[in-house]
Enzyme design. Structure first.
Site, short mmCIF file in Angstrom:
data_model
loop_
_atom_site.label_atom_id
_atom_site.label_comp_id
_atom_site.label_asym_id
_atom_site.label_seq_id
_atom_site.Cartn_x
_atom_site.Cartn_y
_atom_site.Cartn_z
N LYS A 67 0.84 -1.22 0.00
CA LYS A 67 0.00 0.00 0.00
C LYS A 67 0.86 1.25 0.00
O LYS A 67 0.64 2.18 -0.76
CB LYS A 67 -0.89 0.07 1.25
CG LYS A 67 -1.92 -1.00 1.38
CD LYS A 67 -2.79 -0.74 2.60
CE LYS A 67 -2.10 -0.78 3.93
NZ LYS A 67 -1.72 -2.11 4.42
N ARG A 144 -9.39 1.48 9.10
CA ARG A 144 -9.02 0.09 9.33
C ARG A 144 -10.13 -0.69 10.01
O ARG A 144 -10.00 -1.90 10.21
CB ARG A 144 -7.80 0.08 10.24
CG ARG A 144 -6.63 -0.69 9.68
CD ARG A 144 -5.52 -0.46 10.67
NE ARG A 144 -4.36 -1.23 10.48
CZ ARG A 144 -3.26 -0.77 9.89
NH1 ARG A 144 -3.23 0.41 9.33
NH2 ARG A 144 -2.19 -1.53 9.85
N ARG A 178 10.79 -6.05 5.02
CA ARG A 178 10.67 -4.58 5.07
C ARG A 178 11.77 -3.94 5.91
O ARG A 178 12.13 -4.44 6.97
CB ARG A 178 9.31 -4.18 5.66
CG ARG A 178 8.18 -4.58 4.75
CD ARG A 178 6.97 -3.76 4.99
NE ARG A 178 6.33 -4.01 6.26
CZ ARG A 178 5.06 -3.73 6.49
NH1 ARG A 178 4.33 -3.19 5.55
NH2 ARG A 178 4.52 -3.98 7.65
N ARG A 222 11.33 -2.73 11.46
CA ARG A 222 10.28 -2.31 12.40
C ARG A 222 10.12 -3.36 13.49
O ARG A 222 10.16 -4.56 13.21
CB ARG A 222 8.95 -2.18 11.65
CG ARG A 222 8.76 -0.85 10.97
CD ARG A 222 7.60 -0.86 10.01
NE ARG A 222 6.36 -1.38 10.56
CZ ARG A 222 5.19 -1.33 9.91
NH1 ARG A 222 5.13 -0.79 8.72
NH2 ARG A 222 4.11 -1.83 10.44
N ARG A 233 -1.00 -9.42 12.92
CA ARG A 233 -1.55 -8.28 12.17
C ARG A 233 -2.40 -8.78 11.01
O ARG A 233 -3.43 -8.19 10.69
CB ARG A 233 -0.43 -7.36 11.68
CG ARG A 233 0.34 -6.76 12.84
CD ARG A 233 0.85 -5.36 12.64
NE ARG A 233 1.33 -5.03 11.33
CZ ARG A 233 2.58 -5.24 10.89
NH1 ARG A 233 3.46 -5.83 11.66
NH2 ARG A 233 2.93 -4.87 9.69
N1 LIG Z 1 -6.22 3.23 11.24
C1 LIG Z 1 -5.61 2.63 12.29
N2 LIG Z 1 -6.33 2.20 13.35
C2 LIG Z 1 -5.75 1.61 14.42
N3 LIG Z 1 -4.42 1.37 14.51
C3 LIG Z 1 -3.63 1.78 13.47
C4 LIG Z 1 -4.19 2.43 12.31
N4 LIG Z 1 -3.18 2.72 11.45
C5 LIG Z 1 -2.05 2.27 12.03
N5 LIG Z 1 -2.32 1.70 13.24
C6 LIG Z 1 -1.33 1.10 14.18
O1 LIG Z 1 -0.02 1.25 13.63
C7 LIG Z 1 0.55 -0.05 13.32
C8 LIG Z 1 1.38 0.05 12.05
O2 LIG Z 1 0.53 0.43 10.98
P1 LIG Z 1 0.96 0.25 9.45
O3 LIG Z 1 2.30 0.83 9.23
O4 LIG Z 1 -0.17 0.76 8.63
O5 LIG Z 1 1.12 -1.30 9.34
P2 LIG Z 1 0.82 -2.36 8.19
O6 LIG Z 1 2.14 -2.94 7.95
O7 LIG Z 1 -0.12 -3.25 8.91
O8 LIG Z 1 0.23 -1.70 6.99
C9 LIG Z 1 -0.65 -0.98 13.24
O9 LIG Z 1 -0.29 -2.34 13.49
C10 LIG Z 1 -1.54 -0.40 14.34
O10 LIG Z 1 -1.09 -0.75 15.64
#
Ligand SMILES: Nc1ncnc2c1ncn2[C@@H]1O[C@H](COP(=O)(O)OP(=O)(O)O)[C@@H](O)[C@H]1O
Length: 287
Positions: A67, A144, A178, A222, A233
């Protein structure tokens, strides 16, 4: 791939004042099991006619699907900010502010942060962008949950939702590959994917997305990209975020896009699916 009857084309007309948000105090960083509206932020977005503003798009997809990569490329192409709530959360963590310890525990377990905190971070980011004259957005990692999608729908219009899909067997591998440059903050991927075709299914290869030489020694992983947390996740995505796909599908806004491979194979096909394949040429011709 589902055809979308109308894909909102980028407008050249800038808009300002996209959002005015009021802040609210935070009580708990974790997403409560049951949600009610009592703690929700008071957000006043101005709902503008699409022709008076730039695109307002959302990117959906499981962790590791890419994404961030495609949303960021499109934002550069269309001249709109790419706003990733995961980045906002990580910035908050790095700031060692009052909620960063609480946030670290949630994020490192692969759990979702509360709507309250996410809306607070997003509001701040939108206000800062507005002050700089930003127009439109591509949201990544938000909404989300259906609750977040409902709140967003209550305050502004989303023109299009791109749902990126990738075969599951490569997702965990991609997440584990990543890396982030600790200096410039850009995202890279060291995984080299090579899945052989089997039982009539095509193979897939994805080259690593390596950083320039100056970032190579500064790459970090990360804390939430361990195999255990990635799997959690993915589980949470299926549970909480897949219904968000249905939410936008039922509104005729969802564009499903199956990634055929790495960036060289996928980027031109994505532009085609978005009716943007000639956009880059037209834009440079007009410049
Ligand atoms: N819209 C959201 N609602 C709740 N938690 C979020 C949201 N966006 C990000 N997070 C938190 O930040 C973390 C990292 O998000 P992100 O970088 O988008 O991970 P991913 O690799 O799942 O796309 C998520 O696992 C969550 O804990």
């Amino acid at each position: 791939m589902a055809a979308l009857t109308r894909i909102s084309r980028p407008s050249s007309i800038p808009f300002s004042n996209i959002t005015k948000c009021l802040y609210f105090s935070t009580t708990s960083a974790a997403q409560p099991e049951t949600t009610n509206n009592s703690y929700l932020p008071n957000i006043n977005f101005s709902r503008k006619d699409p022709k008076d503003r730039n695109v307002q798009w959302v990117f959906l997809g499981v962790p590791g699907v890419g994404k961030g990569t495609y949303a960021s490329r499109l934002s550069t192409l269309l001249g709109v900010p790419h706003i990733a709530t995961g980045d906002l959360v990580r910035e908050e963590l790095a700031s060692s502010g009052p909620i960063s310890q609480q946030l670290a525990e949630i994020v490192n377990q692969g759990k979702l942060v509360s709507d309250e905190i996410i809306f607070n971070l997003l509001s701040k980011r939108l206000i800062a962008g507005e002050a700089k004259g930003e127009s439109g957005f591509i949201l990544d990692g938000f909404p989300r949950t259906v609750k977040q999608a409902e709140i967003l729908e209550g305050v502004t219009d989303i023109d299009l939702v791109v749902n990126l899909k990738l075969r599951e067997d490569v997702l965990v591998e991609k997440c584990l590959g990543r890396r982030i440059c600790s200096q410039c903050g850009k995202n890279y991927n060291v995984a080299s994917i090579n899945v052989k075709g089997e039982n009539g299914n095509p193979g897939m290869s994805m080259a690593p997305l390596l950083p320039p030489a100056q970032c190579m020694s500064k790459l970090i992983t990360r804390a939430d990209d361990t195999e255990e947390v990635v799997k959690e996740r993915l589980r949470i995505y299926n549970d909480k975020s897949q219904p968000v796909e249905d939410f936008y599908r039922s509104r005729g806004k969802l564009l499903e896009f199956d990634l055929p491979g790495g960036i060289p194979a996928s980027w031109p096909r994505l532009l085609e699916a978005l009716n943007l394949d000639d956009y880059e040429e037209k834009r440079s011709a007009a410049a």
